[in-house]
Design an enzyme around this catalytic site. Sequence first.
Site, short mmCIF file in Angstrom:
data_model
loop_
_atom_site.label_atom_id
_atom_site.label_comp_id
_atom_site.label_asym_id
_atom_site.label_seq_id
_atom_site.Cartn_x
_atom_site.Cartn_y
_atom_site.Cartn_z
N LYS A 129 152.49 -47.55 11.49
CA LYS A 129 151.80 -46.62 10.58
C LYS A 129 152.68 -45.39 10.38
O LYS A 129 153.21 -44.82 11.35
CB LYS A 129 150.48 -46.26 11.26
CG LYS A 129 149.60 -45.30 10.52
CD LYS A 129 148.24 -45.26 11.21
CE LYS A 129 147.49 -44.00 10.86
NZ LYS A 129 146.15 -43.96 11.44
N HIS A 162 151.74 -42.50 8.67
CA HIS A 162 151.03 -41.23 8.56
C HIS A 162 150.19 -40.99 9.81
O HIS A 162 150.19 -41.82 10.73
CB HIS A 162 150.15 -41.22 7.30
CG HIS A 162 149.09 -42.27 7.33
ND1 HIS A 162 149.35 -43.59 7.04
CD2 HIS A 162 147.78 -42.20 7.65
CE1 HIS A 162 148.24 -44.29 7.16
NE2 HIS A 162 147.27 -43.48 7.54
#
Length: 225
Positions: A107, A109
């Site tokens: 991921k 963010h």
Amino acid sequence: MTDHRSRFLRLALRVEALRFGQFTLKSGRQSPYFFNAGRFDSGVAMAELASCYADAIDAHFAEVDLPAFDMLFGPAYKGIPLATALACEYARRGRDLPLAFNRKEAKAHGEGGSLIGAPLAGRRVLIVDDVITAGTAIREALAIIAGAGGTAAGIVIALDRQEAVDPATSRRSAAETVALEHALPVVAVASLHDLLALAGADAALAAQRAQLIAYRDAYGSVIGD
Ligand SMILES: O=P(O)(O)OC[C@H]1O[C@H](OP(=O)(O)OP(=O)(O)O)[C@H](O)[C@@H]1O
Ligand SMILES: O=C(O)c1cc(=O)[nH]c(=O)[nH]1
């Protein structure tokens, strides 16, 4: 057959996590049976499964003086709910174990990265997964743990399919190969051997037995009874 083995196999058959037919595996093999841990899809079924895992682990590590592991890791995806349910079962039994798992895609963010949960660094980590066929998923999990500074302490799975990685060169099972290469215990709640024993004793499963034996003779680490 020990209690946790038959309890687990009967539960898996009841919730149809264990099915017979024709299935393509990650390795590309065509299998006459498949174990789909996604079918433990209710709280009761998952809790019963977690109790089978805990009983198998406790039976295996009963002789060890010190706790052999101090953390659980569930490889994505199916290992995630399994490790989580096992952590809850251990909490119910009075042992609070740190828990972590990974994302298959990192991921970019928010908190970012591909690891979720308690830090692996400095821990003796028990990997919790559903099944070993060729050992690919377990090797990936071992690399993730080492990369994060943890030490793998063992592997627990629900079902050891007892398959050789390359039957033409060696009949050693993938689980045995990983165990030897990494000097780690691999604990299976049950194995193909146990499923065959159950099929031999249960009229409802008798029709599956011949196909299971033919598959085992083609790919299995154990041939003959
Ligand atoms: O020993 P192997 O040959 O690696 O096969 C067994 C692995 O295959 C499946 O995972 P899969 O990668 O399909 O992921 P999933 O958990 O997302 O279903 C299964 O959950 C095991 O982890
Ligand atoms: O080898 C596999 O891909 C595999 C076998 C099995 O029984 N269950 C599963 O989820 N994957």
